[in-house]
Design a protein around this motif. Structure first.
Motif, PDB file in Angstrom:
ATOM      1  N   ASP A 245     -11.758  -0.034  -4.805  1.00  0.00           N
ATOM      2  CA  ASP A 245     -10.490  -0.349  -4.153  1.00  0.00           C
ATOM      3  C   ASP A 245      -9.291  -0.162  -5.071  1.00  0.00           C
ATOM      4  O   ASP A 245      -8.180  -0.590  -4.726  1.00  0.00           O
ATOM      5  CB  ASP A 245     -10.521  -1.780  -3.607  1.00  0.00           C
ATOM      6  N   MET A 246      -9.493   0.475  -6.212  1.00  0.00           N
ATOM      7  CA  MET A 246      -8.389   0.772  -7.105  1.00  0.00           C
ATOM      8  C   MET A 246      -7.884   2.180  -6.784  1.00  0.00           C
ATOM      9  O   MET A 246      -8.594   3.165  -6.944  1.00  0.00           O
ATOM     10  CB  MET A 246      -8.851   0.691  -8.563  1.00  0.00           C
ATOM     11  N   VAL A 247      -6.658   2.255  -6.263  1.00  0.00           N
ATOM     12  CA  VAL A 247      -6.077   3.534  -5.870  1.00  0.00           C
ATOM     13  C   VAL A 247      -4.780   3.759  -6.631  1.00  0.00           C
ATOM     14  O   VAL A 247      -4.138   2.815  -7.102  1.00  0.00           O
ATOM     15  CB  VAL A 247      -5.800   3.585  -4.352  1.00  0.00           C
ATOM     16  N   GLU A 248      -4.409   5.015  -6.759  1.00  0.00           N
ATOM     17  CA  GLU A 248      -3.179   5.347  -7.464  1.00  0.00           C
ATOM     18  C   GLU A 248      -1.975   4.843  -6.675  1.00  0.00           C
ATOM     19  O   GLU A 248      -1.989   4.847  -5.435  1.00  0.00           O
ATOM     20  CB  GLU A 248      -3.079   6.858  -7.653  1.00  0.00           C
ATOM     21  N   PRO A 249      -0.899   4.420  -7.377  1.00  0.00           N
ATOM     22  CA  PRO A 249       0.296   3.932  -6.682  1.00  0.00           C
ATOM     23  C   PRO A 249       0.830   4.984  -5.718  1.00  0.00           C
ATOM     24  O   PRO A 249       0.889   6.175  -6.039  1.00  0.00           O
ATOM     25  CB  PRO A 249       1.291   3.679  -7.835  1.00  0.00           C
ATOM     26  N   GLY A 250       1.191   4.538  -4.518  1.00  0.00           N
ATOM     27  CA  GLY A 250       1.742   5.449  -3.529  1.00  0.00           C
ATOM     28  C   GLY A 250       0.720   6.121  -2.637  1.00  0.00           C
ATOM     29  O   GLY A 250       1.085   6.760  -1.635  1.00  0.00           O
ATOM     30  N   ARG A 251      -0.563   5.993  -2.962  1.00  0.00           N
ATOM     31  CA  ARG A 251      -1.606   6.605  -2.146  1.00  0.00           C
ATOM     32  C   ARG A 251      -2.167   5.606  -1.149  1.00  0.00           C
ATOM     33  O   ARG A 251      -2.289   4.418  -1.436  1.00  0.00           O
ATOM     34  CB  ARG A 251      -2.738   7.149  -3.026  1.00  0.00           C
TER      35      ARG A 251
END
Length: 313
Positions: A245-251
Motif C-alpha cells: 500500500d505504499m504508492v508514489e505521491p500523486g499516484r
C-alpha cells in the motif's frame, strides 16, 4: 456481533461490525464517515480535548484497509501516548523471539478491535559483517562505484546527518550538502569512504542476501539513512520499509492490481511473499588505516502477511 466499548463517563457503547465497516469505507482520514463519528463521540473520553482531532485520525489509520503497516504502527504508538492513564492497558505490545504483535483491546470480553502481527526473520550477522568488510567492495579514493551509487540514491531516499535532513536540491547539490555535513561531524577520510559504502541501496541487497528465508513485498518502498558521530565512532542506521500500500505521491491506488498482490500473498504453500516488511541495520564505523572497520550493532527484519487487521468476531 457487537463489541462493548467502555467509554468512561459515557458508559457502554455498542460498536458493531457495521460500525467498523463504516470506518474502513471512509474516503480518507480527514473525512471519516458518520457511523465512526457517532462512535467517536462516545470514546473521545479516552483522550484529552487537545489531542482528540489527531487521535481520531490515528484511529482511522488503524481501521483503514489501505494505510501501510508502518503507518498503522506509528498511529498505534501515537494513540497509546495520547490515551489517558485509565486506558493505557488497552494498547498492548507483545514481543518475543518469534515476532511482534500490536493489539488494541476495545472491550473486556476478549474481543480485540485491532491486531497487527510481524514475524521476525533471521539475518546471518556474520555473513553480513564479512560482506560489508570485503576489501574489493571499497571504492578508490572515495570516487568509485559506491559514491556514484549514493549520488544515484540521494534524491530518492531520505538522508539525515545527526538527525538533520539534507536540504533539497539536485543530486550534485545534495551530495555537496552531504559532504559538508560529514565534514562538520568530523568524519575521517576512512570513515567517509565507509559511509559511502553503506549509505546506498547495495547495502539493502546485501542485507537481503544474508536473510533466510527471504521476504518479497510487491509494493513501493521508503528508504532512509541517518549518520551521526558518537564518541569518535560513526553510527549509521539504514532502514527500508516496503508495503503493497505504499504508492508514489500523486499516484492513485490500482485496486485490481492491489487485489492481485493480496491473492498472491495469501496463497497456500510455503512462499516468500508478504504484505509488508521492515529492514533495519545499525552499524558502527571505526576509523582505521587504510580502511575503516564496519561492525554490526543491531539488525531487525520484520515481515507481515496481515491484510485484515480489524478483528471483529
Amino acid at each position: 456481533m457487537t463489541i462493548d466499548v467502555s467509554a468512561g463517563r459515557f458508559g457502554s457503547v455498542g460498536l458493531t461490525a457495521q460500525d467498523v465497516q463504516g470506518i474502513r469505507q471512509a474516503t480518507d482520514r480527514d473525512h471519516i464517515g458518520s457511523i465512526f463519528s457517532r462512535v467517536w463521540d462516545k470514546v473521545a473520553d479516552w483522550f484529552c480535548s487537545t489531542n482528540r482531532t489527531e487521535a481520531k485520525k490515528c484511529m482511522f489509520d488503524l481501521y483503514s484497509q489501505t494505510t501501510t503497516h508502518q503507518q498503522k504502527v506509528d498511529s498505534f504508538l501515537s494513540l497509546k501516548d495520547m490515551a489517558g492513564a485509565n486506558y493505557q492497558n488497552r494498547f498492548q505490545i507483545e514481543e518475543n523471539d518469534e515476532g511482534v504483535r500490536y493489539n488494541l483491546d476495545l472491550s473486556d470480553e476478549q474481543c480485540p478491535g485491532f491486531s497487527l502481527s510481524f514475524r521476525k526473520l533471521p539475518v546471518n550477522q556474520e555473513t553480513l559483517r564479512q560482506e560489508l568488510n570485503r576489501s574489493d567492495y571499497w571504492s578508490h579514493n572515495g570516487v568509485g562505484p559506491a559514491r556514484d551509487q549514493v549520488k544515484a540514491d540521494i534524491c530518492r531516499a531520505s538522508y539525515t546527518v545527526s538527525g538533520t535532513p539534507l536540504p533539497d536540491g539536485t543530486p550534485d547539490e545534495r551530495m555537496k550538502h552531504f559532504d559538508d555535513a560529514l565534514t562538520a561531524i568530523g568524519a575521517t577520510p576512512s570513515q567517509r569512504e565507509a559511509i559511502m559504502e553503506v549509505c546506498n541501496q547495495a547495502v539493502l541487497g546485501t542485507f537481503m542476501e544474508a536473510s533466510d528465508p527471504p521476504a518479497i513485498v510487491p509494493g513501493g518502498q521508503n528508504v532512509r539513512y541517518d549518520v551521526r558521530m558518537v564518541e569518535g565512532e560513526v553510527h549509521v542506521r539504514a532502514v527500508c520499509i516496503k508495503d503493497i500500500d505504499m504508492v508514489e505521491p500523486g499516484r492513485q491506488v490500482d485496486l485490481e492490481q492491489r487485489q492481485g498482490k493480496l491473492n498472491m500473498i495469501l496463497s497456500d504453500g510455503d512462499h516468500p511473499f508478504y504484505k509488508s516488511q521492515e529492514m533495519r541495520l545499525d552499524l558502527r564505523i571505526m576509523d582505521g588505516d587504510p580502511r575503516a572497520m564496519i561492525d554490526i550493532a543491531g539488525v531487525r527484519h520484520l515481515a507481515s502477511r496481515d491484510v485484515d487487521t480489524v478483528q471483529v468476531q
